[in-house]
Write a protein that holds these residues in place. Structure first.
Motif, PDB file in Angstrom:
ATOM      1  N   THR A   1      -6.588  -8.894  11.747  1.00  0.00           N
ATOM      2  CA  THR A   1      -7.484  -9.100  10.606  1.00  0.00           C
ATOM      3  C   THR A   1      -6.973  -8.316   9.395  1.00  0.00           C
ATOM      4  OG1 THR A   1      -9.344  -9.254  12.125  1.00  0.00           O
ATOM      5  CG2 THR A   1      -9.851  -8.917   9.800  1.00  0.00           C
ATOM      6  N   PRO A   2      -6.666  -8.974   8.285  1.00  0.00           N
ATOM      7  CA  PRO A   2      -6.121  -8.283   7.119  1.00  0.00           C
ATOM      8  C   PRO A   2      -7.003  -7.143   6.606  1.00  0.00           C
ATOM      9  CG  PRO A   2      -5.739 -10.618   6.906  1.00  0.00           C
ATOM     10  CD  PRO A   2      -6.618 -10.443   8.109  1.00  0.00           C
ATOM     11  N   TRP A   3      -8.315  -7.314   6.655  1.00  0.00           N
ATOM     12  CA  TRP A   3      -9.178  -6.246   6.146  1.00  0.00           C
ATOM     13  C   TRP A   3      -8.989  -4.955   6.956  1.00  0.00           C
ATOM     14  CZ3 TRP A   3     -11.513  -4.497   2.119  1.00  0.00           C
ATOM     15  CH2 TRP A   3     -12.451  -3.470   2.239  1.00  0.00           C
ATOM     16  N   GLU A   4      -8.946  -5.065   8.276  1.00  0.00           N
ATOM     17  CA  GLU A   4      -8.710  -3.885   9.114  1.00  0.00           C
ATOM     18  C   GLU A   4      -7.339  -3.272   8.802  1.00  0.00           C
ATOM     19  OE1 GLU A   4      -9.899  -3.835  13.389  1.00  0.00           O
ATOM     20  OE2 GLU A   4     -10.203  -5.981  13.033  1.00  0.00           O
ATOM     21  N   GLN A   5      -6.353  -4.137   8.597  1.00  0.00           N
ATOM     22  CA  GLN A   5      -5.023  -3.640   8.258  1.00  0.00           C
ATOM     23  C   GLN A   5      -5.081  -2.785   6.990  1.00  0.00           C
ATOM     24  OE1 GLN A   5      -2.659  -7.134   7.719  1.00  0.00           O
ATOM     25  NE2 GLN A   5      -2.776  -7.794   9.875  1.00  0.00           N
ATOM     26  N   LEU A   6      -5.793  -3.253   5.997  1.00  0.00           N
ATOM     27  CA  LEU A   6      -5.855  -2.552   4.716  1.00  0.00           C
ATOM     28  C   LEU A   6      -6.552  -1.199   4.845  1.00  0.00           C
ATOM     29  CD1 LEU A   6      -5.441  -2.384   1.677  1.00  0.00           C
ATOM     30  CD2 LEU A   6      -7.506  -3.782   1.376  1.00  0.00           C
ATOM     31  N   VAL A   7      -7.699  -1.179   5.488  1.00  0.00           N
ATOM     32  CA  VAL A   7      -8.452   0.070   5.620  1.00  0.00           C
ATOM     33  C   VAL A   7      -7.636   1.125   6.363  1.00  0.00           C
ATOM     34  CG1 VAL A   7     -10.488   1.147   6.664  1.00  0.00           C
ATOM     35  CG2 VAL A   7     -10.711  -1.039   5.465  1.00  0.00           C
TER      36      VAL A   7
ATOM     37  N   LEU B   1      -0.931 -10.278   6.353  1.00  0.00           N
ATOM     38  CA  LEU B   1      -0.302 -11.402   7.042  1.00  0.00           C
ATOM     39  C   LEU B   1      -1.084 -11.794   8.305  1.00  0.00           C
ATOM     40  CD1 LEU B   1       3.527 -10.749   6.723  1.00  0.00           C
ATOM     41  CD2 LEU B   1       2.316 -12.824   6.070  1.00  0.00           C
ATOM     42  N   SER B   2      -2.203 -12.443   8.102  1.00  0.00           N
ATOM     43  CA  SER B   2      -2.840 -13.112   9.244  1.00  0.00           C
ATOM     44  C   SER B   2      -1.992 -14.324   9.611  1.00  0.00           C
ATOM     45  CB  SER B   2      -4.240 -13.559   8.866  1.00  0.00           C
ATOM     46  OG  SER B   2      -4.163 -14.562   7.857  1.00  0.00           O
ATOM     47  N   ARG B   3      -2.305 -14.963  10.711  1.00  0.00           N
ATOM     48  CA  ARG B   3      -1.548 -16.163  11.097  1.00  0.00           C
ATOM     49  C   ARG B   3      -1.696 -17.244  10.036  1.00  0.00           C
ATOM     50  NH1 ARG B   3      -1.302 -21.052  13.778  1.00  0.00           N
ATOM     51  NH2 ARG B   3       0.351 -21.208  15.374  1.00  0.00           N
TER      52      ARG B   3
ATOM     53  N   VAL C   1       0.881  -1.170   0.000  1.00  0.00           N
ATOM     54  CA  VAL C   1       0.000   0.000   0.000  1.00  0.00           C
ATOM     55  C   VAL C   1       0.918   1.219   0.000  1.00  0.00           C
ATOM     56  CG1 VAL C   1      -1.828   1.223   1.220  1.00  0.00           C
ATOM     57  CG2 VAL C   1      -1.753  -1.273   1.278  1.00  0.00           C
ATOM     58  N   ARG C   2       0.932   1.932  -1.135  1.00  0.00           N
ATOM     59  CA  ARG C   2       1.921   3.003  -1.312  1.00  0.00           C
ATOM     60  C   ARG C   2       1.239   4.305  -1.709  1.00  0.00           C
ATOM     61  NH1 ARG C   2       6.155   0.991  -5.588  1.00  0.00           N
ATOM     62  NH2 ARG C   2       4.312   0.173  -6.627  1.00  0.00           N
ATOM     63  N   SER C   3       1.835   5.400  -1.297  1.00  0.00           N
ATOM     64  CA  SER C   3       1.358   6.712  -1.722  1.00  0.00           C
ATOM     65  C   SER C   3       1.769   6.944  -3.176  1.00  0.00           C
ATOM     66  CB  SER C   3       1.960   7.805  -0.841  1.00  0.00           C
ATOM     67  OG  SER C   3       3.364   7.812  -0.975  1.00  0.00           O
ATOM     68  N   GLY C   4       1.042   7.825  -3.835  1.00  0.00           N
ATOM     69  CA  GLY C   4       1.360   8.151  -5.222  1.00  0.00           C
ATOM     70  C   GLY C   4       0.817   9.512  -5.586  1.00  0.00           C
ATOM     71  N   ALA C   5       1.530  10.558  -5.207  1.00  0.00           N
ATOM     72  CA  ALA C   5       1.077  11.926  -5.476  1.00  0.00           C
ATOM     73  C   ALA C   5       1.245  12.262  -6.957  1.00  0.00           C
ATOM     74  CB  ALA C   5       1.864  12.910  -4.621  1.00  0.00           C
ATOM     75  N   PRO C   6       0.502  13.261  -7.458  1.00  0.00           N
ATOM     76  CA  PRO C   6       0.670  13.671  -8.856  1.00  0.00           C
ATOM     77  C   PRO C   6       2.065  14.179  -9.175  1.00  0.00           C
ATOM     78  CG  PRO C   6      -1.431  14.462  -8.009  1.00  0.00           C
ATOM     79  CD  PRO C   6      -0.676  13.903  -6.837  1.00  0.00           C
ATOM     80  N   VAL C   7       2.764  14.723  -8.169  1.00  0.00           N
ATOM     81  CA  VAL C   7       4.144  15.177  -8.336  1.00  0.00           C
ATOM     82  C   VAL C   7       5.030  14.347  -7.414  1.00  0.00           C
ATOM     83  CG1 VAL C   7       5.740  17.099  -8.043  1.00  0.00           C
ATOM     84  CG2 VAL C   7       3.439  17.519  -8.915  1.00  0.00           C
ATOM     85  N   SER C   8       6.132  13.858  -7.947  1.00  0.00           N
ATOM     86  CA  SER C   8       7.004  12.987  -7.163  1.00  0.00           C
ATOM     87  C   SER C   8       7.543  13.711  -5.940  1.00  0.00           C
ATOM     88  CB  SER C   8       8.168  12.510  -8.039  1.00  0.00           C
ATOM     89  OG  SER C   8       9.078  11.746  -7.287  1.00  0.00           O
ATOM     90  N   MET C   9       7.437  13.034  -4.786  1.00  0.00           N
ATOM     91  CA  MET C   9       7.959  13.563  -3.516  1.00  0.00           C
ATOM     92  C   MET C   9       8.739  12.448  -2.838  1.00  0.00           C
ATOM     93  SD  MET C   9       4.473  15.517  -2.308  1.00  0.00           S
ATOM     94  CE  MET C   9       5.077  15.726  -0.632  1.00  0.00           C
ATOM     95  N   PRO C  10       9.917  12.108  -3.358  1.00  0.00           N
ATOM     96  CA  PRO C  10      10.628  10.904  -2.902  1.00  0.00           C
ATOM     97  C   PRO C  10      10.925  10.920  -1.413  1.00  0.00           C
ATOM     98  CG  PRO C  10      12.075  12.336  -4.166  1.00  0.00           C
ATOM     99  CD  PRO C  10      10.691  12.854  -4.342  1.00  0.00           C
ATOM    100  N   GLY C  11      10.486   9.832  -0.739  1.00  0.00           N
ATOM    101  CA  GLY C  11      10.787   9.657   0.671  1.00  0.00           C
ATOM    102  C   GLY C  11       9.925  10.459   1.614  1.00  0.00           C
ATOM    103  N   MET C  12       8.988  11.247   1.076  1.00  0.00           N
ATOM    104  CA  MET C  12       8.246  12.160   1.937  1.00  0.00           C
ATOM    105  C   MET C  12       6.941  11.561   2.463  1.00  0.00           C
ATOM    106  SD  MET C  12      10.108  14.719   2.278  1.00  0.00           S
ATOM    107  CE  MET C  12      11.532  13.665   2.036  1.00  0.00           C
ATOM    108  N   MET C  13       6.418  10.529   1.795  1.00  0.00           N
ATOM    109  CA  MET C  13       5.121  10.000   2.204  1.00  0.00           C
ATOM    110  C   MET C  13       5.257   8.518   2.528  1.00  0.00           C
ATOM    111  SD  MET C  13       2.848  12.259  -0.383  1.00  0.00           S
ATOM    112  CE  MET C  13       1.318  11.550   0.226  1.00  0.00           C
ATOM    113  N   ASP C  14       4.124   7.869   2.821  1.00  0.00           N
ATOM    114  CA  ASP C  14       4.196   6.591   3.527  1.00  0.00           C
ATOM    115  C   ASP C  14       3.831   5.377   2.675  1.00  0.00           C
ATOM    116  OD1 ASP C  14       5.085   7.781   5.823  1.00  0.00           O
ATOM    117  OD2 ASP C  14       3.088   8.095   6.640  1.00  0.00           O
ATOM    118  N   THR C  15       4.401   4.225   3.086  1.00  0.00           N
ATOM    119  CA  THR C  15       4.221   2.942   2.414  1.00  0.00           C
ATOM    120  C   THR C  15       4.131   1.839   3.460  1.00  0.00           C
ATOM    121  OG1 THR C  15       5.443   3.614   0.420  1.00  0.00           O
ATOM    122  CG2 THR C  15       5.330   1.256   0.884  1.00  0.00           C
TER     123      THR C  15
END
Length: 830
Positions: free
Chosen positions: A200-206, A118-120, A98-112
């Protein structure tokens, strides 16, 4: 919360394979690149994009928009079908990045967040399918750490968790391994935050999606955007993509490649690869990778080179490609315009123009005005540099990540670096490894050096974006932050010691090396700016003061010269004497005015000799301005105008103008200069003044006399003033100052206007933007009027003036090339 408007067909998500435009504003740079690569048939792990529109809703209302979760469930179901894997379960688990993707590149500034899902059950199944419990343990530890940091805000390192991963054997029981690693990670998180990562993977994703949206407004992201002039209202897309694993085995790995060298611009694939690793290991700089040509198997290298060349031709730009190899298969994870050094930007744009990959319009957009400015900056004196090498002043040699030769005091903490820079010191920031939290110190620093990392590490990429000299991978650098010292072999430096950094060669020197002015523009810069000049069809005159400036002005592409009486006399050291004379003597032909005439003749002759030698046919001179706000102390304005109040008016002493004109006639005769020489007077605002100036024009050989428009009244009457003037210049800085009621000298400094603007007290920055009222006034100014621009010239200002029809400009010498670039872009934009 808002849902997509009914009947528009708009949704909050787009699969990589969906139809529709690959709109950067909607999908972000990363998402649009993945869509295009998928359509081009590249091997891209499947996924989907959550659009920037959803981010806008979330940031506005602090909750995900209605309908988004349902869309995400549908996209997940489709992804499971495409991959044959199951999200959060076996027998083939689907894990996500799950990665950020701004319209203008901001290397290293946002979150991934990587390895999400990975449930058990999924973790155990993954270990069973791979036959490697340690691989699974590594994924679990990485995921828990990233989720804790990005989503929950944890900060602490987790050595106990890392130790458990290291102790895990390939054949250990997967369930027991998962339980040990997860429990240790949870215990560390609970101790720090009294929080827990959802199982729970779904909660992780949201929650991960929400965290990426929130990262748009982190302090470091705001700082980066402020520095680079990126709008704060763009928002970020979120890229959700099926994971491929570079840390699966020895036939796996991750890398970053550029289609040309981002440091020098040299053609050919340039990049780094780290076997048995995930992508975060390469960009974080915590491990030093290998050159891609040496580390990748020959068949994969050939595929990467071929694909890179095809993508470069298609995009018309040098590209940054992130890739992963999973068990010998090459996957493409991202393609975007590559960050590059100023020197590389110029060469790349010229090369792409020359080989037909980019049109002139496209090539001119590949270089910014700031990059041109940085490419002209000073470097170390060659003799001093050679001596430093001969006398063993080289402390270490790392990887040159961004060229530039700078000296400064060594500082080991970004907060202290910012404070020292704010106090006026030149700073070289030394770090073991940089992170986004160091950005404020990196911006403040003149140079950066890190102990680890390669040329695609955080430090290297951000330094290239900043145009800051940078050396990475300096393995001999041992930093003791507590003691504020650095050990390099047997040498120990303390914070504050002077050092010099060469971001091209990778060398760090003891002591401060002297710098010299750079040589004339290189061939690539000349080629690029020739295309800009041809497109713009404009005259660009350079402000000069010394004879030596003339050659530099011509080399930069100037078609003529502008100068000022007071500037030349100040540079000669004669101005103060003349001002004292004005205070002591009468204003008549045998007093102060006679000395003015003689001084102008003496000090302008060498300048005109240089102009004649350079075959410059156009020299415009501004008459002395004893009311100039920016030099009021130098000109002793209060004392002079008290002694001679008539000097407060443009034509209060016509003989003062005659004296300067006669001095220029003598200077031209002594220099043998036969080009067009003209004299212009500031602060003229009435046609009667212009007529009086014209009456001073005595003889065909004497310089024509004209006006500098500096006030709204003058601009409103510009057409009538021009009818009586030998030359007309519009002085934009003075006009803007008059419109805002701000002293013109404030337009030449950062403070106090920076702070004033930060408080939101002005709608535009008058130093770098034209006020709408000024633009309105300029619409009726004759297009053949010259425009004088002081200080740094913003692209927006150049484009606006060009659009208004102006084709004659005068700028400070360092701004000739940036203005040519801006005018060329403006001409080709339509």
């Amino acid at each position: 919360m808002s849902a997509p408007p009914a009947g528009t067909g708009r949704t909050w998500t787009r699969a990589f394979t969906d139809d529709g435009p690959a709109d950067v504003d909607e999908l972000g740079g990363k998402g649009s690149g993945l869509v295009r690569m998928t359509r081009d048939g590249l091997r891209v792990p499947p996924g989907y994009v959550i659009t920037t529109g959803a981010c806008h809703v979330y940031l506005d209302r602090h909750t995900l928009p209605d309908g988004l979760e349902d869309e995400v469930r549908r996209q997940l179901s489709s992804l499971e079908t495409t991959t044959g894997k199951t999200f959060g379960a076996g027998p083939e688990p689907l894990l996500l990045s799950v990665r950020s993707g701004a319209p203008v590149s901001m290397p290293g500034m946002m979150d991934t967040v990587l390895n999400l899902g990975l449930s058990r059950e999924a973790a155990v199944a993954l270990a069973q399918r791979s036959g490697d419990a340690r691989f699974m343990a590594d994924l679990v530890a990485r995921f828990h750490t990233m989720y804790s940091e990005i989503v929950l805000g944890a900060l602490d390192d987790r050595p106990a968790v890392d130790a458990l991963v290291t102790e895990t054997d390939l054949g250990d029981d997967p369930g027991a391994v998962y339980d040990r690693v997860w429990a240790a990670a949870e215990a560390a998180l609970d101790e720090e935050l009294s929080a827990s990562v959802p199982a729970t993977p779904w909660e992780q994703l949201v929650h991960a999606v929400e965290a990426v949206f929130r990262s748009w407004n982190t302090r470091r992201a705001w700082t980066y955007r402020e520095h680079h002039g990126i709008p704060h209202d763009m928002g970020t897309a979120v890229v959700v993509q099926s994971m491929v694993f570079g840390n699966l085995d020895d036939d796996s790995g991750s890398g970053v490649a550029f289609t040309r060298d981002p440091v020098t611009g040299e053609p050919g694939l340039y990049g780094e690869y780290l076997a048995h690793s995930q992508g975060e290991d390469v960009v974080a700089g915590v491990r030093t990778p290998d050159r891609v040509q040496e580390a990748l198997p020959a068949d994969l290298l050939a595929e990467l080179e071929r694909t890179g060349a095809e993508l470069e031709a298609r995009h018309g730009d040098v590209l940054d490609i992130e890739f992963t190899v999973e068990h010998g298969v090459l996957y493409f994870l991202q393609v975007r315009s590559a960050k590059r050094t100023p020197e590389a930007a110029v060469r790349i744009a010229a090369d792409l123009l020359a080989d037909g990959t980019a049109s002139a319009a496209r090539a001119l957009t590949l270089v910014t005005a700031d990059q041109l400015r940085q490419a002209q900056r000073p470097g170390f004196d060659p003799d001093a540099l050679a001596t430093a090498r001969d006398e063993a002043q080289v402390l270490l040699t790392g990887i040159g990540a961004c060229p530039g030769q700078v000296s400064g005091e060594l500082v080991l903490d970004p907060d202290r670096a910012r404070k020292r820079a704010d106090a006026g010191a030149s700073v070289v920031l030394g770090r073991s490894v940089t992170s986004p939290a160091d950005l404020h110190g990196m911006i403040a620093a003149a140079g950066i050096v890190t102990a680890t990392g390669g040329s695609t590490s955080h430090a290297a990429v951000v330094a290239r974006a900043l145009g800051t000299a940078c050396v990475v991978g300096a393995a001999d650098l041992e930093i003791d932050e507590a003691a504020r010292t650095v050990r390099i072999g047997n040498r120990v430096l303390s914070e504050g010691d002077p050092v010099s950094l060469d971001g091209g060669s990778g060398e760090l020197f003891a002591g401060a090396l002297p710098t010299t002015t750079p040589a004339a523009a290189n061939e690539a810069m000349d080629t690029l700016l020739a295309a800009a000049a041809d497109a713009a069809g404009s005259e660009v005159l350079a402000r000069v003061t010394l004879p030596a400036d003339v050659e530099a002005a011509c080399a930069a592409g100037a078609t003529g010269l502008v100068t000022a009486i007071d500037d030349v006399l100040a540079a000669s050291g004669d101005l103060n004497r003349l001002v004292e004379t004005l205070l002591e003597k009468s204003l008549n032909g045998v007093g102060a005015l006679s000395e003015m005439r003689d001084a102008v003749a003496e000090h302008f002759a060498p300048l005109l000799v240089a102009a004649r030698a350079a075959e410059v046919r156009d020299v415009d001179v501004r008459a002395i301005d004893l009311l100039a706000d920016e030099s009021r102390e130098l000109l002793q304005q209060t004392a002079v105008t008290t002694r001679h109040p008539e000097l407060a008016l443009p034509l209060g002493v016509p003989d003062l103008i005659r004296a300067q004109r006669e001095g220029l006639v003598r200077a031209a005769g002594d220099a043998g200069y036969g080009g067009r020489l003209r004299l212009a007077v500031r602060h003229v605002s009435d046609p009667a003044e212009a007529q009086a100036l014209a009456a001073l024009d005595e003889g065909a050989d004497a310089p024509a006399v004209g006006t500098y428009l500096t006030s709204p009244r003058a601009v409103l009457g510009a057409a009538e003033l021009a009818a009586h003037s030998g030359v007309v210049w519009l002085e934009v800085r003075a006009l803007q100052a008059a419109m805002f009621g701000i002293p013109a000298r404030q337009f030449l400094t950062a403070e106090p206007l920076d702070s004033y603007l930060a408080r939101g007290l002005l709608a535009v920055d008058p130093r770098h933007e034209l006020d709408p009222v000024v633009v309105h006034l300029l619409r009726d100014v004759p297009a053949d009027t010259g425009v004088r621009l002081s200080g740094t010239v913003a692209d927006q200002v150049a484009a606006t003036l060009y659009g208004l029809g102006f084709r004659r400009f005068a700028v400070d010498l360092p701004e000739v090339r940036p203005l040519l670039l801006g005018l060329g872009r403006a001409a080709l934009a339509g």
